[in-house]
Design an enzyme around this catalytic site. Structure first.
Site, short mmCIF file in Angstrom:
data_model
loop_
_atom_site.label_atom_id
_atom_site.label_comp_id
_atom_site.label_asym_id
_atom_site.label_seq_id
_atom_site.Cartn_x
_atom_site.Cartn_y
_atom_site.Cartn_z
CB SER A 76 -7.70 3.90 2.75
OG SER A 76 -6.94 3.33 3.83
CE LYS B 181 -3.75 2.20 2.66
NZ LYS B 181 -4.63 2.06 3.84
CB SER C 10 -8.43 1.40 5.86
OG SER C 10 -9.15 2.60 5.84
#
Length: 464
Positions: A151, A81, A175
């Site tokens: 996210s 990420k 997330s």
């Protein structure tokens, strides 16, 4: 063996690599081919680093051929990420504010993965500064008209699209868990302090947790054994032995009690999602677990109504403190995130302190509920509806966080495991949460469901 090594779980990959029936280079090349095939539609990656992944694979193959010892993830490609610092590799946190930022050091999570022999496949999309649940412009591989959640949506989409066998993400209010449910993959928001957040671009330090993502829950156990542990650079990490993470599912669950908080988490849920989750829980009951409906006591109802407000107050205040120095660059933020950051200006120190007090009360209330009902875990759907359709003309819109934030506020470990598919052929995620001291047991419960259903073998119908 699958036609493509990219379709295999980490557990399967490690077995084949160890038996020399698969080379790490073949695995990486299959993943790169899948990326080339899928990315025009999915857009899970913001930065690709094929050379780094191939270099790690070649080193691993050479070491295995020479009979040298290799790390537990030697040659395995990983999608990271884009909030984790990666030395020499662009790290943007999904924002134009950091459009040219190339860190000079690695995040602790990537250090551990790299030390274990993993290779960096690329950096995945995130909602800007991890402050949302849409992960624009990424699409959900199960239905590219829909969001993958966020996210950590880029990591989840890369896994679902068979572009990488493992990935990393972060979880503030859901997330990790929300995109895992939306994309039909596995994750664990571990006990706060279990995994170092050093080198992670923060959103709200009171809630931020770094963690693993994979298609199979057994893979999460393997990754936790690599990632978990004390790090003096992150004072919040726990200076204590990590629990042994399970590598097989428990056969006998007699005496295990799982709470279903009907009022809090099972009402106002899409009927088909509810049915799928109940069916998955039936697999635990078949091994002897008892499912117990839990009604919240009156005092907990009051706090429940405020729980999202508590989360918002703390997150808004801390996000504003973090981003205050970037105010001269506010024009580079997306309007949605800029407004969220600025809302923190209106949070007084008194209101912030009260939110922290209510947070402690929330955790104590749930400890009391679990003790009173002798519960080993709490279960409910991870998200309450199918991931929203993407509106190209509107602001990013992702799944609701109302079912995931309670465990962030409580500081309890929580996971999402694939439970099946709804009537739209979209994946459904089941959430399990427990007390911090039962984190490893929580993974064991998820292993029962995951190994029985083996949904990791079922990919999206389209290969783009």
């Amino acid at each position: 063996m699958s036609d493509s090594a990219a379709d295999l779980s980490l557990t399967e990959v490690l077995q084949l690599l160890g038996q020399r029936k698969l080379s790490a280079r073949e695995l990486v090349e299959d993943c790169l081919r899948r990326i080339d095939l899928s990315e025009p539609a999915v857009r899970a990656f913001v930065t690709r680093t094929p050379d780094l992944a191939l270099d790690a694979a070649v080193r691993a193959d050479e070491a295995r051929a020479s009979g040298d010892r290799v790390g537990p993830l030697a040659g395995v490609p990983v999608a990271v990420k884009d909030v984790f610092l990666t030395k020499g590799v662009l790290t943007t946190a999904g924002s134009q504010v950091l459009a040219t930022y190339v860190p000079a050091e690695d995040a602790a999570v990537w250090e551990r993965l790299s030390a274990a022999g993993a290779g960096l496949l690329g950096k995945t999309t995130t909602h800007e500064f991890a402050y949302g649940t849409a992960s624009t412009p990424t699409a959900n591989p199960w239905d590219v008209r829909r969001t993958p959640g966020g996210s950590s949506g880029g990591s989840a989409a890369a896994l679902a699209g068979r572009m990488a066998p493992i990935a990393t993400g972060t979880d503030t209010g859901g997330s990790l868990r929300i995109p895992a449910a939306a994309c039909g993959v596995c994750t664990l928001r571990s006990t706060p302090g279990r995994i170092s957040r050093y080198g992670v671009i923060p959103l709200s330090p009171s809630f931020d947790v770094a963690g693993p993502m994979a298609r199979r829950m057994l893979d999460i156990s393997i990754l936790m054994s690599v990632l978990a542990g004390h790090d003096p650079r992150d004072p919040a990490t726990r200076d204590e032995p990590c629990p042994p993470y399970p590598l097989e599912s428990p056969h006998d669950l007699s005496g295990v009690r799982i709470g279903l908080p009907t009022e809090m988490s099972w009402q106002q849920v899409d009927d088909r999602i509810s049915v799928v989750c109940h069916e998955a829980l039936g697999l635990l009951a078949a091994r002897g677990a008892q499912l117990v409906e839990v009604e919240n006591p009156a005092n907990t109802k009051v706090v429940l109504e405020k729980s999202i407000g508590v989360f918002d107050t703390i997150t808004e205040s801390e996000a504003h403190q973090i981003h205050d120095a970037l105010e001269p660059h506010s024009h580079l933020y997306t309007p949605q995130v800029r407004e969220r950051v600025r809302k923190g200006e209106r949070v007084s120190s008194e209101r912030y302190a009260e939110a922290l007090r209510l947070r402690a009360g929330w955790a104590n209330d749930w400890r009391g509920i679990m003790a009173a009902h002798r519960l080993d875990a709490i279960a409910h759907p991870t998200i309450d509806a199918a991931p929203p359709l993407i509106d190209p003309n509107g602001p990013p819109k992702g799944p609701k966080i109302r079912l995931s934030t309670p465990w962030s506020v409580a500081g309890f470990p929580a996971l999402s495991v694939p439970a099946g598919f709804d009537n739209r052929a979209l994946p459904v995620g089941l959430s399990l949460a427990a007390l911090p001291e039962r984190e490893a047991d929580l993974l064991g419960l998820a292993l029962v469901i995951d190994e029985e259903l083996q949904l990791w073998r079922h990919g999206p119908p389209s290969r783009f």
